[in-house]
Structure formats: structure tokens, C-alpha cells
Write a protein that holds these residues in place. Structure first.
Motif, PDB file in Angstrom:
ATOM      1  N   LEU A   1      33.344  32.946  36.169  1.00  0.00           N
ATOM      2  CA  LEU A   1      34.634  33.120  36.831  1.00  0.00           C
ATOM      3  C   LEU A   1      35.241  31.780  37.219  1.00  0.00           C
ATOM      4  CD1 LEU A   1      33.842  36.140  39.177  1.00  0.00           C
ATOM      5  CD2 LEU A   1      35.495  36.151  37.306  1.00  0.00           C
ATOM      6  N   SER A   2      34.424  30.869  37.721  1.00  0.00           N
ATOM      7  CA  SER A   2      34.963  29.590  38.180  1.00  0.00           C
ATOM      8  C   SER A   2      35.469  28.737  37.029  1.00  0.00           C
ATOM      9  CB  SER A   2      33.902  28.825  38.980  1.00  0.00           C
ATOM     10  OG  SER A   2      32.871  28.340  38.150  1.00  0.00           O
ATOM     11  N   LYS A   3      34.826  28.835  35.878  1.00  0.00           N
ATOM     12  CA  LYS A   3      35.224  27.996  34.753  1.00  0.00           C
ATOM     13  C   LYS A   3      36.487  28.511  34.071  1.00  0.00           C
ATOM     14  CE  LYS A   3      31.746  25.030  34.840  1.00  0.00           C
ATOM     15  NZ  LYS A   3      30.935  25.546  35.961  1.00  0.00           N
ATOM     16  N   VAL A   4      36.568  29.831  33.792  1.00  0.00           N
ATOM     17  CA  VAL A   4      37.680  30.343  32.972  1.00  0.00           C
ATOM     18  C   VAL A   4      38.383  31.544  33.592  1.00  0.00           C
ATOM     19  CG1 VAL A   4      36.683  29.482  30.812  1.00  0.00           C
ATOM     20  CG2 VAL A   4      36.127  31.812  31.584  1.00  0.00           C
ATOM     21  N   GLY A   5      38.063  31.880  34.834  1.00  0.00           N
ATOM     22  CA  GLY A   5      38.662  33.045  35.475  1.00  0.00           C
ATOM     23  C   GLY A   5      39.889  32.695  36.294  1.00  0.00           C
ATOM     24  N   GLY A   6      40.162  33.534  37.283  1.00  0.00           N
ATOM     25  CA  GLY A   6      41.308  33.321  38.148  1.00  0.00           C
ATOM     26  C   GLY A   6      41.018  33.851  39.540  1.00  0.00           C
ATOM     27  N   PHE A   7      41.863  33.482  40.498  1.00  0.00           N
ATOM     28  CA  PHE A   7      41.680  33.980  41.855  1.00  0.00           C
ATOM     29  C   PHE A   7      41.794  35.500  41.911  1.00  0.00           C
ATOM     30  CE2 PHE A   7      43.083  29.573  42.970  1.00  0.00           C
ATOM     31  CZ  PHE A   7      41.920  29.192  43.629  1.00  0.00           C
ATOM     32  N   ASP A   8      42.705  36.067  41.114  1.00  0.00           N
ATOM     33  CA  ASP A   8      42.843  37.523  41.117  1.00  0.00           C
ATOM     34  C   ASP A   8      41.573  38.189  40.597  1.00  0.00           C
ATOM     35  OD1 ASP A   8      43.293  36.515  38.548  1.00  0.00           O
ATOM     36  OD2 ASP A   8      44.984  37.844  38.107  1.00  0.00           O
ATOM     37  N   LEU A   9      41.012  37.672  39.500  1.00  0.00           N
ATOM     38  CA  LEU A   9      39.774  38.238  38.958  1.00  0.00           C
ATOM     39  C   LEU A   9      38.619  38.104  39.943  1.00  0.00           C
ATOM     40  CD1 LEU A   9      39.610  37.175  35.192  1.00  0.00           C
ATOM     41  CD2 LEU A   9      40.206  39.386  36.150  1.00  0.00           C
ATOM     42  N   ALA A  10      38.480  36.954  40.558  1.00  0.00           N
ATOM     43  CA  ALA A  10      37.386  36.748  41.507  1.00  0.00           C
ATOM     44  C   ALA A  10      37.558  37.638  42.733  1.00  0.00           C
ATOM     45  CB  ALA A  10      37.309  35.279  41.908  1.00  0.00           C
ATOM     46  N   GLY A  11      38.796  37.770  43.203  1.00  0.00           N
ATOM     47  CA  GLY A  11      39.047  38.668  44.329  1.00  0.00           C
ATOM     48  C   GLY A  11      38.701  40.105  44.006  1.00  0.00           C
ATOM     49  N   LEU A  12      39.083  40.558  42.802  1.00  0.00           N
ATOM     50  CA  LEU A  12      38.747  41.918  42.390  1.00  0.00           C
ATOM     51  C   LEU A  12      37.244  42.093  42.194  1.00  0.00           C
ATOM     52  CD1 LEU A  12      41.600  42.810  39.872  1.00  0.00           C
ATOM     53  CD2 LEU A  12      41.260  43.697  42.187  1.00  0.00           C
TER      54      LEU A  12
END
Length: 359
Positions: A239-250
Motif C-alpha cells: 500500500l505504501s509503495k503503490v497505493g493511496g490514502f483512500d485505499l489504506a483508509g478503506l
């Protein structure tokens, strides 16, 4: 188990088998053909196991919409610019977006969350903005990691804490949604890394790309995976490398469902990617998830299959925002009404159906 999240995840326990069995028995006595509501029956059985009671209650329900921008938009992987994320998020707070109109009809309370939108937002009064901004967009993962590991963990913890707040307020079903230009790119990258699959098999046109744009999107994702995959040791790293805040929040919302024992309803591919990340972080939390529909994105069905979830709707939806999840809620409500209110075979004095084999 991810060390930084251990304090949250250590409390997760399995589904309540006794409550599930009692719910199965009740379904078998409802005066209708056995198993005739299909996945709806199975979902209510699962909800009983999650909530630890056969008295299924999903009357108070929420939609959490994680909103954030993605630096990868700089690479030309989207049809529109980052300014759209802010405009749509503000529209949501006024009740003026597709999913808000659907939620009003479905009896769902909407909670838009600014977890990383690229500018400050003005909130409307209909669905006041929850301000949890961790940064003004992620970084461009074609050039550097989208987030730091600590930012990613903070985003996950934000989702977990929101679930606790909603459960404490009496919500018994939480749907997931998102708003963030570029997040089909992040979702394809995250899914590709988590499943070890060629991104060309998982990447679609998102909100509408030309053939040239789609090829560019695939190339950007492939190059990033080659760059970051050797250094990723868990779902948080991905998540940290290629994700987003929205994805991590979900991802945090899905983990929160398992921690605080409330069913979490997937929307489409983007929330599915977050659900997959949650499952990789803590295997077994998919038991606390329900699938609303099969996304029209190429990886939509694949993600559900990986999570062993059966969708309620197949309608070619790819709107996002949580629209598919909200569309499924009236179906679950109708099934709950039948489960709770319909006469039994004994009540109407006819012989119960018996399982006789077959499909």
C-alpha cells in the motif's frame, strides 16, 4: 501479523458458529422453498456470525467514503485531473452525488472522509465532511513511494477508528466507497503486487481511457512493480509503495469490521483491492466482509474469488463512490424482513420442505 497494528488485530476472533447455526435453522423453517434466496440467505447467516446473535439487525447503516488524491495522475493515466476529486467530495457533503442520491433512497447515512484530497475543502451541511487529511495527495509512485510506511499505518488506523465510532453510534452495517482520481491505477498496482499477477490482466480503462492511455497506464504500473516488489515484505509495504490514502483508509475499515464485529460491504474493484490488502495483513478478516456486486473492471471478479465472496448484483457497474454497495443494501434489508417476519411452516400448518439433493 503486522507489528505496528498488533494492538488492534490481536482482538479478532472467529465467527460465532452457534449464532450462524441458529440462523440456518430459522431459514429452514421460513415458509418458502429451501435456499431460494441464495446468497442473501448466506449473507444473513454470516451477519449473525459476525454480530454473535441470530437476531439479525441491519436497520442502521452507514456509507464511509474515503476521499484522496493520487500523485500518479501526473503520468497521464487518467482522463481528468486531480481537481475533480475535490469538487465531487464537496458535492457529496451537499448530498449531490450519485451515491448520495442512492443512499437517501436506501436509508443509508453518508460519511465523506477527506483523508488526502489535494486542497482544503468546504463542507456542506447534508453530510458534513470528516476531516482526517494526512497529506495533500500521495506522491507520484512512478518516481517515489506513494506514502511512507508510517503514513500508511496512520491511514489504516484512521479507518479502524472510524469503524469504532460508527459501531459505538449504533451502526450495524457499513458500506465502503471512495473518491480519488487515479485510484483504479493504484488499485490495479496493489492487486497485481498482492496476487503476483501480470498487471496487464488486471488493469482497465477506469473512468474512460483511450487505447493509448490504457497502454500507458499498464506500462506505468508494470515499471513500478518491478521497482518496488523486491522491497515489499507485507501488505502495508505494498500500500505504501503503490497505493493511496483512500485505499489504506478503506483497508482500515475492513480490518475494523473484524475488530469491532460489524459487517463491511464491499463496493467494486477499488474497495475490493483494499479488502484484499486487509486480508493479506490479517488472514481471515474476509469472514467479516460481504460482496455487493461484480465490478466491470477486469480484476473485479478475480478479487472476489480470491476473497471467496459471492456478489449479490451483476449489473456491469463501475461508477464507484460506494454506489454498488448502497444498491445492495435494499436487497439485504428485504431478506432481513423475510427472515424476521415471515410465517414458518408450523405457523401455517403445512409440512416443511426437505432437502432432497440436486443443485
Amino acid at each position: 501479523m503486522v507489528e505496528e497494528l498488533k494492538q488492534y488485530l490481536s482482538g479478532i476472533t472467529p465467527l460465532d458458529q452457534e449464532a450462524m447455526e441458529m440462523t440456518r435453522i430459522r431459514w429452514s423453517r421460513v415458509a418458502k422453498p429451501l435456499y431460494s434466496l441464495g446468497v442473501l440467505e448466506e449473507d444473513l447467516i454470516k451477519i449473525a456470525g459476525i454480530s454473535q446473535t441470530s437476531r439479525v439487525d441491519i436497520e442502521k447503516r452507514a456509507l464511509v467514503i474515503m476521499c484522496g488524491d493520487n500523485g500518479i495522475v501526473e503520468e497521464g493515466v487518467t482522463q481528468t485531473g486531480v481537481e475533480v476529486t475535490a469538487v465531487v467530495t464537496e458535492n457529496m457533503t451537499n448530498g449531490n452525488s450519485s451515491v448520495c442520491i442512492m443512499s437517501e433512497r436506501a436509508g443509508v447515512d453518508v460519511f465523506p472522509v477527506d483523508i488526502g484530497v489535494a486542497r482544503e475543502l468546504v463542507s456542506g451541511e447534508r453530510y458534513p465532511l470528516i476531516r482526517k487529511k494526512l497529506a495533500y495527495s500521495t506522491k507520484n509512485f512512478a518516481k517515489e513511494p506513494a506514502m511512507t510506511r508510517q503514513e500508511t499505518i496512520k491511514a489504516i488506523e484512521t479507518g479502524i477508528s472510524l469503524v469504532k465510532t460508527l459501531v459505538d453510534a449504533g451502526y450495524r452495517l457499513i458500506a465502503t466507497g471512495e473518491m480519488g482520481i487515479g485510484n483504479t491505477t493504484t488499485s490495479s498496482a496493489v492487486t497485481s503486487m498482492l496476487l503476483g499477477m501480470d498487471p496487464r490482466l488486471l488493469t482497465g480503462r477506469g473512468a474512460g481511457l483511450s487505447d493509448e492511455g490504457l497502454l500507458r497506464k499498464m506500462k506505468v504500473i508494470s515499471e513500478a512493480i518491478n521497482l518496488y516488489k523486491p522491497s515489499c515484505k507485507d501488505g502495508v509495504d505494498v500500500l505504501s509503495k503503490v497505493g493511496g490514502f483512500d485505499l489504506a483508509g478503506l483497508t482500515g475499515v475492513f480490518l475494523g469490521g473484524a475488530i469491532y464485529r460489524v459487517p463491511i460491504l464491499l463496493d467494486g474493484f477499488i474497495s475490493g483491492a483494499a479488502a484484499l490488502a486487509a486480508e493479506k495483513i490479517h488472514p481471515g478478516c474476509c469472514d467479516f466482509m460481504l460482496a455487493s456486486h461484480v465490478s466491470a473492471e477486469p480484476a473485479g471478479k478475480l478479487v472476489l474469488d480470491e476473497l471467496k465472496l459471492s456478489p449479490l448484483i451483476q449489473a456491469g457497474l463501475c461508477l464507484g463512490e460506494g454506489s454498488g454497495a448502497v444498491a445492495a443494501i435494499p436487497l439485504l434489508t428485504m431478506a432481513s424482513d423475510i427472515y424476521q417476519r415471515m410465517s414458518s411452516f408450523e405457523d401455517i400448518k403445512i409440512e416443511e420442505y426437505k432437502p432432497l439433493g440436486g443443485a
